[in-house]
Design a protein around this motif. Sequence first.
Motif, PDB file in Angstrom:
ATOM      1  N   ILE A 169       0.814  -1.218   0.000  1.00 34.80           N
ATOM      2  CA  ILE A 169       0.000   0.000   0.000  1.00 34.80           C
ATOM      3  C   ILE A 169       0.846   1.266   0.000  1.00 34.80           C
ATOM      4  O   ILE A 169       0.408   2.318  -0.459  1.00 34.80           O
ATOM      5  N   ASP A 170       2.086   1.185   0.481  1.00 31.17           N
ATOM      6  CA  ASP A 170       2.921   2.379   0.484  1.00 31.17           C
ATOM      7  C   ASP A 170       3.210   2.865  -0.936  1.00 31.17           C
ATOM      8  O   ASP A 170       3.406   4.060  -1.160  1.00 31.17           O
ATOM      9  N   GLN A 198       0.971   2.256  -3.229  1.00 32.79           N
ATOM     10  CA  GLN A 198      -0.392   2.510  -3.688  1.00 32.79           C
ATOM     11  C   GLN A 198      -0.981   1.421  -4.573  1.00 32.79           C
ATOM     12  O   GLN A 198      -2.099   1.573  -5.075  1.00 32.79           O
ATOM     13  N   THR A 205      -3.228   3.724   9.433  1.00 34.25           N
ATOM     14  CA  THR A 205      -2.396   3.406   8.274  1.00 34.25           C
ATOM     15  C   THR A 205      -3.210   3.446   6.985  1.00 34.25           C
ATOM     16  O   THR A 205      -2.785   4.035   5.975  1.00 34.25           O
ATOM     17  N   GLN A 208      -2.834   6.259   3.827  1.00 30.34           N
ATOM     18  CA  GLN A 208      -2.483   5.886   2.463  1.00 30.34           C
ATOM     19  C   GLN A 208      -3.559   6.296   1.459  1.00 30.34           C
ATOM     20  O   GLN A 208      -3.256   6.651   0.322  1.00 30.34           O
ATOM     21  N   LYS A 212      -3.240   9.964   0.757  1.00 36.01           N
ATOM     22  CA  LYS A 212      -1.938  10.319   0.203  1.00 36.01           C
ATOM     23  C   LYS A 212      -2.102  11.054  -1.135  1.00 36.01           C
ATOM     24  O   LYS A 212      -2.867  10.624  -1.998  1.00 36.01           O
TER      25      LYS A 212
END
Length: 291
Positions: A207-208, A210, A240, A244, A247
Amino acid sequence: MNTILTSDRLVIFRNFDAERRLDLLKEVLATDGIVPYLGPGLLRLSSAQPTIPHTPEAVAAALNLRATAPSRIRTNMWSVAQFIEQRRHRRTLQAWMAEIFAAPVSPTMLHAWFATLPLSLIIDSWYDGTMRAALAETGRTDVVEIQGITRANEFGDIWTKSYDLSGTELELGRAARTVLYTPHGSVRPAANFLVSDSDYVEVLTEIDIQTPIPEVVQDRRTNRGLFFVGCRFDDQMLRTYARQIMKRSHGPRIAVIDAATLTKNERRFLAANAITLIDMPIAEAVARLAG
């Protein structure tokens, strides 16, 4: 004082300033300038004691009635779900979650109002399907729901499935006037649930960068802010995921929460992510927005 800046850089609006901020927010919502991000706290607007769980702890309790987990994890929804998945199989966990969320919930006035607006994107972070029901009640045919799915039942690089409001599965990426994004899944139409620790291990590894978040969601958040309503951020998993999803969103970011109930971690999260707090009971805020 109606507006304060706290020592942890959290901006809080109260009283007249909170009312004025909500009035401005109503205008921005009506022109598709901000994305509603809905949480399970909205269920309490229909009933003081909702017929389905409205917190992760309540889901854990409902699962424990079906299979008692060890005491050290008993109040943690994700860990209890993982315990059941390992001991009873994924199909059992999915069936029990579908039972727990089977009772339909009538859309609130806020859900009904959102359903009439020309919103490009709505994010619903709970499993109940109430926002979906509100959109369906309007008879709209220009809505696509994109649900997060568990990878336990899939082969290949699949993170989501898409449905129209009748429940028919669609090809991924189909265009729509309004995208309803349910990142944790939903009981309807196909009982998709991200709920166990292993579900989130899969997602959080990607997920960081995306990958699990659909491109259409990434695109539609870019020039818009987010409005958190019915949400709490008192668990690391919830923080978290929200971080995300927001973001690269443009802003503003606004949340309606009773400031007196904030945990230290919630205050830090809101301040760190430049989320302005409207300090007002949720029922009062909803009445002002949608009444």
